[in-house]
Design a protein around this motif. Structure first.
Motif, mmCIF file in Angstrom:
data_model
loop_
_atom_site.group_PDB
_atom_site.id
_atom_site.type_symbol
_atom_site.label_atom_id
_atom_site.label_comp_id
_atom_site.label_asym_id
_atom_site.label_seq_id
_atom_site.Cartn_x
_atom_site.Cartn_y
_atom_site.Cartn_z
ATOM 1 N N GLN A 177 -5.200 1.026 -12.709
ATOM 2 C CA GLN A 177 -5.753 1.856 -11.935
ATOM 3 C C GLN A 177 -6.470 3.294 -12.329
ATOM 4 O OE1 GLN A 177 -6.539 0.615 -8.904
ATOM 5 N NE2 GLN A 177 -5.173 -1.137 -9.226
ATOM 6 N N SER A 214 -8.737 -0.019 -6.889
ATOM 7 C CA SER A 214 -8.514 0.749 -5.775
ATOM 8 C C SER A 214 -9.587 2.066 -6.155
ATOM 9 C CB SER A 214 -7.181 1.308 -5.494
ATOM 10 O OG SER A 214 -6.728 0.344 -4.916
ATOM 11 N N ASN A 253 -6.428 -2.331 -1.253
ATOM 12 C CA ASN A 253 -7.148 -1.332 -1.940
ATOM 13 C C ASN A 253 -6.272 -0.189 -0.996
ATOM 14 O OD1 ASN A 253 -8.681 0.755 -2.482
ATOM 15 N ND2 ASN A 253 -10.445 -0.454 -2.334
ATOM 16 N N THR A 254 -5.742 0.572 -2.236
ATOM 17 C CA THR A 254 -4.890 1.712 -1.652
ATOM 18 C C THR A 254 -5.744 3.149 -1.273
ATOM 19 O OG1 THR A 254 -4.675 2.642 -3.719
ATOM 20 C CG2 THR A 254 -2.965 1.236 -3.136
ATOM 21 N N ASN A 276 0.854 -1.279 0.213
ATOM 22 C CA ASN A 276 -0.181 -0.163 -0.084
ATOM 23 C C ASN A 276 1.007 1.270 0.006
ATOM 24 O OD1 ASN A 276 -1.735 2.019 0.275
ATOM 25 N ND2 ASN A 276 -2.802 1.030 1.943
#
Length: 323
Positions: free
Chosen positions: A235, A194, A152-153, A113
């Motif tokens: 992303q 994310s 999930n950042t 992360n």
């Protein structure tokens, strides 16, 4: 006696690494380079143009993954046979570059992360979350088998698969947030978008890919790709790249439509999307030389180059839009 031997092996590993690192200028920033596990015993660094960087980390035994944190440039390396996890910081002086984390049995899967530098590591029957400096265990998950992990950042939660078929999402603190009602034959790989919180899970042997919402509910299912594996999400837009039949690259839209389907190798074991431009790196055990190669393809599937890396089994680039 066993502790002594283990300590000696660790010291030898560090010495080998320092020999390689001492010849290399320090790199503080991440610039789109690709980290590669080669032959299970060496980690290489390729620059964004595919040319080899002097950084070489040798002397590993059954290295599974080498995952880069695109914010800090730190590399997290799992070594299955040694039950070991290493944190390598190229920007640190050689004598301080390596941190040896507490052992994890058959350490394999890694998900970083970049927002806080923490990392989730999956072993044979556990998942542990470590602090950014690798000195603290922040969470521990047990009762899983051969888990894959994807953080999930945005909220710090982590999706965890179990090869016996179950899928769950854990909060940033390691508590169960969601247990998906979806049951697969062998939930092997997971990747998360994310931006939306949706996760893609692949079951290679059943030939199934499922997309789950953050609550674990199935949104769509794809069953026309053979041996789907190594999912990686762009992303920027939620597109998914995946390997099919060990030799084909497939790009799927968020609603599951095929956008690209191209032959890309003969024995592809790993891919990784660079979310700054949508390009994808490919580790092919054979490559065009039949000795192994790492290739890069553009977002629309055009082959850009290949570097003849021996028997590559894993590739990692900074798949994060926040960099």
């Amino acid at each position: 006696m066993k502790k002594c031997v283990s300590r000696i092996l660790q010291m030898l590993l560090v010495v080998l690494v320092l020999i390689g690192v001492s010849l290399t200028p320090l790199h503080a920033n991440y610039n789109g380079e690709c980290w590669v596990v080669s032959g299970g015993d060496t980690v290489y660094k390729l620059n964004s143009d595919g040319l080899a960087d002097p950084t070489i980390i040798p002397g590993l035994t059954q290295a599974q993954a080498a995952v880069v944190d695109p914010k800090s440039g730190v590399i997290w390396i799992t070594v299955s046979a040694a039950n070991a996890v290493y944190r390598y910081d190229p920007a640190s002086p050689p004598e301080q570059a390596f941190t040896h984390l507490p052992p994890i049995e058959r350490a394999r899967a890694v998900s970083v992360n970049p927002t806080d530098g923490t990392v989730w590591i999956g072993g044979i029957n556990t998942v542990q979350k470590f602090s950014a400096d690798g000195t603290q265990i922040l969470a521990s998950i047990t009762g899983v088998h051969e888990p894959d992990v994807a953080v999930n950042t945005t909220d710090g939660s982590c999706w965890v698969t179990d090869s016996r078929g179950t899928i769950a999402r854990y909060s940033a603190s390691g508590a169960v947030a969601v247990t998906s009602p979806v049951k697969l034959k062998e939930a092997k790989y997971v990747a998360v978008n994310s931006q939306s919180g949706n996760a893609w899970v692949t079951d290679p042997h059943a030939g199934v890919i499922v997309k789950l919402n953050p609550s674990g509910q199935e949104m769509l299912r794809i069953a026309d790709l053979k041996l789907p594996g190594s999912p990686s999400v762009d992303q920027r837009n939620g597109n998914l790249w995946v390997v099919a039949n060990s030799n084909t690259l497939v790009k799927l839209s968020p609603d599951g439509q095929k956008l690209v389907e191209i032959p890309a190798g003969m024995a592809i074991l790993s891919i990784s999307v660079y979310s700054q431009d949508g390009s994808v790196w490919v580790a092919d055990q054979f490559g065009s030389t039949f000795q192994g190669g790492v290739s890069k393809f553009s977002a629309d599937g055009q082959a850009l180059f290949e570097n003849p890396v021996p028997q590559p089994s894993f590739v990692s680039v900074g798949n994060w839009v926040g960099q």
